[in-house]
Design a protein around this motif. Structure first.
Motif, PDB file in Angstrom:
ATOM      1  N   ILE A 206       0.808  -1.228   0.000  1.00 55.49           N
ATOM      2  CA  ILE A 206       0.000   0.000   0.000  1.00 55.49           C
ATOM      3  C   ILE A 206       0.846   1.287   0.000  1.00 55.49           C
ATOM      4  O   ILE A 206       0.405   2.324  -0.472  1.00 55.49           O
ATOM      5  CB  ILE A 206      -1.025  -0.029   1.155  1.00 55.49           C
ATOM      6  N   TYR A 207       2.098   1.209   0.512  1.00 56.22           N
ATOM      7  CA  TYR A 207       2.959   2.413   0.512  1.00 56.22           C
ATOM      8  C   TYR A 207       3.957   2.419  -0.644  1.00 56.22           C
ATOM      9  O   TYR A 207       4.909   3.201  -0.640  1.00 56.22           O
ATOM     10  CB  TYR A 207       3.706   2.530   1.852  1.00 56.22           C
ATOM     11  N   GLY A 208       3.753   1.547  -1.627  1.00 55.75           N
ATOM     12  CA  GLY A 208       4.751   1.352  -2.688  1.00 55.75           C
ATOM     13  C   GLY A 208       5.121   2.595  -3.463  1.00 55.75           C
ATOM     14  O   GLY A 208       6.225   2.692  -3.986  1.00 55.75           O
ATOM     15  N   ARG A 209       4.232   3.559  -3.556  1.00 53.08           N
ATOM     16  CA  ARG A 209       4.577   4.763  -4.326  1.00 53.08           C
ATOM     17  C   ARG A 209       5.009   5.915  -3.439  1.00 53.08           C
ATOM     18  O   ARG A 209       5.323   6.991  -3.916  1.00 53.08           O
ATOM     19  CB  ARG A 209       3.413   5.153  -5.234  1.00 53.08           C
ATOM     20  N   LEU A 210       5.031   5.664  -2.124  1.00 49.31           N
ATOM     21  CA  LEU A 210       5.469   6.708  -1.196  1.00 49.31           C
ATOM     22  C   LEU A 210       6.879   6.379  -0.713  1.00 49.31           C
ATOM     23  O   LEU A 210       7.074   5.861   0.391  1.00 49.31           O
ATOM     24  CB  LEU A 210       4.474   6.833  -0.044  1.00 49.31           C
ATOM     25  N   VAL A 211       7.853   6.621  -1.594  1.00 53.31           N
ATOM     26  CA  VAL A 211       9.259   6.350  -1.268  1.00 53.31           C
ATOM     27  C   VAL A 211      10.055   7.624  -1.515  1.00 53.31           C
ATOM     28  O   VAL A 211       9.685   8.431  -2.369  1.00 53.31           O
ATOM     29  CB  VAL A 211       9.814   5.163  -2.082  1.00 53.31           C
ATOM     30  N   TYR A 212      11.155   7.788  -0.757  1.00 52.24           N
ATOM     31  CA  TYR A 212      11.805   9.103  -0.697  1.00 52.24           C
ATOM     32  C   TYR A 212      13.313   9.039  -0.916  1.00 52.24           C
ATOM     33  O   TYR A 212      13.942   8.010  -0.669  1.00 52.24           O
ATOM     34  CB  TYR A 212      11.527   9.742   0.673  1.00 52.24           C
ATOM     35  N   ASN A 213      13.836  10.199  -1.301  1.00 55.14           N
ATOM     36  CA  ASN A 213      15.283  10.404  -1.405  1.00 55.14           C
ATOM     37  C   ASN A 213      15.948   9.348  -2.287  1.00 55.14           C
ATOM     38  O   ASN A 213      16.992   8.801  -1.949  1.00 55.14           O
ATOM     39  CB  ASN A 213      15.913  10.424   0.004  1.00 55.14           C
ATOM     40  N   GLY A 214      15.271   9.027  -3.390  1.00 55.20           N
ATOM     41  CA  GLY A 214      15.847   8.116  -4.372  1.00 55.20           C
ATOM     42  C   GLY A 214      15.667   6.638  -4.052  1.00 55.20           C
ATOM     43  O   GLY A 214      16.119   5.781  -4.813  1.00 55.20           O
ATOM     44  N   ALA A 215      15.006   6.310  -2.948  1.00 58.50           N
ATOM     45  CA  ALA A 215      14.794   4.892  -2.616  1.00 58.50           C
ATOM     46  C   ALA A 215      13.878   4.278  -3.674  1.00 58.50           C
ATOM     47  O   ALA A 215      13.079   4.958  -4.312  1.00 58.50           O
ATOM     48  CB  ALA A 215      14.163   4.759  -1.243  1.00 58.50           C
ATOM     49  N   LYS A 216      14.011   2.954  -3.846  1.00 62.13           N
ATOM     50  CA  LYS A 216      13.235   2.290  -4.894  1.00 62.13           C
ATOM     51  C   LYS A 216      12.372   1.202  -4.264  1.00 62.13           C
ATOM     52  O   LYS A 216      12.857   0.441  -3.424  1.00 62.13           O
ATOM     53  CB  LYS A 216      14.212   1.669  -5.894  1.00 62.13           C
TER      54      LYS A 216
END
Ligand code: PMP
Ligand code: GLU
Length: 393
Positions: A206-216
């Motif tokens: 559910i959080y797959g598109r909420l990633v930050y600072n270049g994390a994949k």
């Protein structure tokens, strides 16, 4: 004598919803509360999505039941979404939509578990998993993970927890509450372990598109055909599209399991609310730039608030890569303030400085507290300022 069932007597309250309700009630009574409890974007649902819902109400299509597992057009939107963001081709009979990812998860457990079947849940875990497994008469098997390994479970730990009754492995990456993300190699090893042992993987993305600072974000379901066969993906529109109130979640996986989940929905909720399905179609298929704006806002808040929180005396926190939570270990802070129990510590913070957090206890983490940074920067900064004051008192 109580009239309540053993089932409900043995259940815990959802600590997230409980903490959120407590904070809101205190605010309503006029108290000055900084509410960092709920994982709920503070943004309104984007106008283009609102418009489609209004249109569906006005033209009458929102008036009626739909198939219990969702409108064919919603399934097509999910199909396209899976292709675009996962490069995962699925048929529409591999898709079920329901009333929020939470109920989708529950219907999955109801679908696959027989009494005493085991579901392996790495801790810290999102609060509802273990109780949902129990409601479906399964046994949650909690595996503690180490903060030094970024709260990620290893194959060796899974192997040690495996029994003949192990049926499902629950994987939530990016994680609520830790914000950690498994990388491709880790997922390949875990996926292969599940395939070798014929254990289903429930991937809560559910959080797959909420990633930050270049994390994949790597979806485990896409790593090999064998892993894909073994995995049920759960996702939804709540977090990515600021649509927590609309209650649309979905699952993608093997037709046999998906059809059986649809049977559960047909005997419980019937279809997810029709107007919300029209809104979800627009969310998944419409312009995505507004999503990026929200993601960037979360990233900015994380980057500003993380160092401030890490500087609070006694708070030890890793920088998360995704979701919108910070999950500091407060064992030193509890010693400094003379508390032995993290729930008491959380309540003292609420009473003394008016900052509402969620106790780590409900996440299987008795040395941590959770803060949601899905709120505006000024509120976040004031929250951390008050936490510092509490620790220095
Ligand atoms: N999974 C996780 C990890 C969550 O944090 C949430 C939060 N609500 C859900 C599932 C359920 O989301 P919803 O029911 O709003 O779709
Ligand atoms: N998932 C969010 C949270 O963890 C919302 C509340 C809930 O559904 O538990 O705060």
């Amino acid at each position: 004598m109580t009239r309540l069932s053993d089932r409900v007597l043995n259940m815990s309250e959802s600590v997230t919803l409980e903490a959120g309700a407590r904070a809101k009630a205190l605010q309503a009574s006029g108290k000055d509360i900084i509410n960092l409890t709920l994982g709920e974007p503070d943004f309104k649902t984007p106008p283009s999505i609102q418009d489609k819902a209004i249109e569906a109400i006005r033209n009458g299509s929102a008036s009626f039941y739909t198939p219990a597992s969702g409108l064919p057009t919603l399934k097509e939107a999910i199909q396209d979404y899976m292709k675009r963001y996962y490069d995962y081709s699925v048929a529409t009979n591999q898709i079920v939509a329901g009333t929020g990812a939470k109920f989708i998860l529950y219907s999955f457990f109801m679908t696959v578990l027989n009494p005493f079947d085991e579901v392996v849940i790495p801790a810290p875990y999102w609060v509802s998993y273990a109780d949902q497994v129990k409601m479906a008469q399964g046994s949650p098997i909690i595996i503690p993970t180490k903060q030094s390994n970024h709260f990620k479970v290893t194959v060796a730990e899974l192997e040690a927890a495996k029994t003949e009754k192990t049926k499902v492995l629950l994987l939530n990456s990016p994680s609520n509450p830790t914000g950690m993300i498994y990388d491709k190699e880790e997922l390949l090893a875990i996926g292969q372990w599940a395939v070798d042992n014929n254990i289903l993987i429930l991937a809560d993305d559910i959080y797959g598109r909420l990633v930050y600072n270049g994390a994949k974000f790597t979806p485990i379901s896409t790593l090999s055909d064998e892993i894909k066969q073994q995995t049920i993906v759960v996702n939804g529109v709540s977090k990515t599209y600021a649509m927590t109130g609309w209650r649309i979640g979905f699952a993608v996986g093997q037709p046999e399991i998906i059809a059986a989940m649809g049977k559960i929905l047909g005997q419980t909720t019937s279809n997810p609310t029709t107007v919300a399905q029209y809104a979800a179609i627009e969310a998944l298929s419409g312009p995505q730039d507004v999503i990026e704006e929200m993601r960037q806002a979360f990233e900015e808040r994380l980057n500003i608030i993380y160092p401030l929180l890490a500087a609070v005396p006694g708070f030890e926190v890793d920088k998360p890569q995704g979701a919108f939570y910070l999950f500091p270990n407060v064992s030193k802070a509890m010693v400094m303030k003379g508390y032995q129990n993290v729930t008491d510590f959380t309540m003292a913070i609420l009473e003394e400085v008016g900052v509402a957090l969620v106790t780590g206890e409900g996440f299987g983490a008795p040395e941590n507290v959770r803060l949601s940074y899905a709120t505006d920067l000024e509120t976040l900064k004031e929250g951390v300022r008050r936490l510092t004051a509490f620790m220095k008192k």
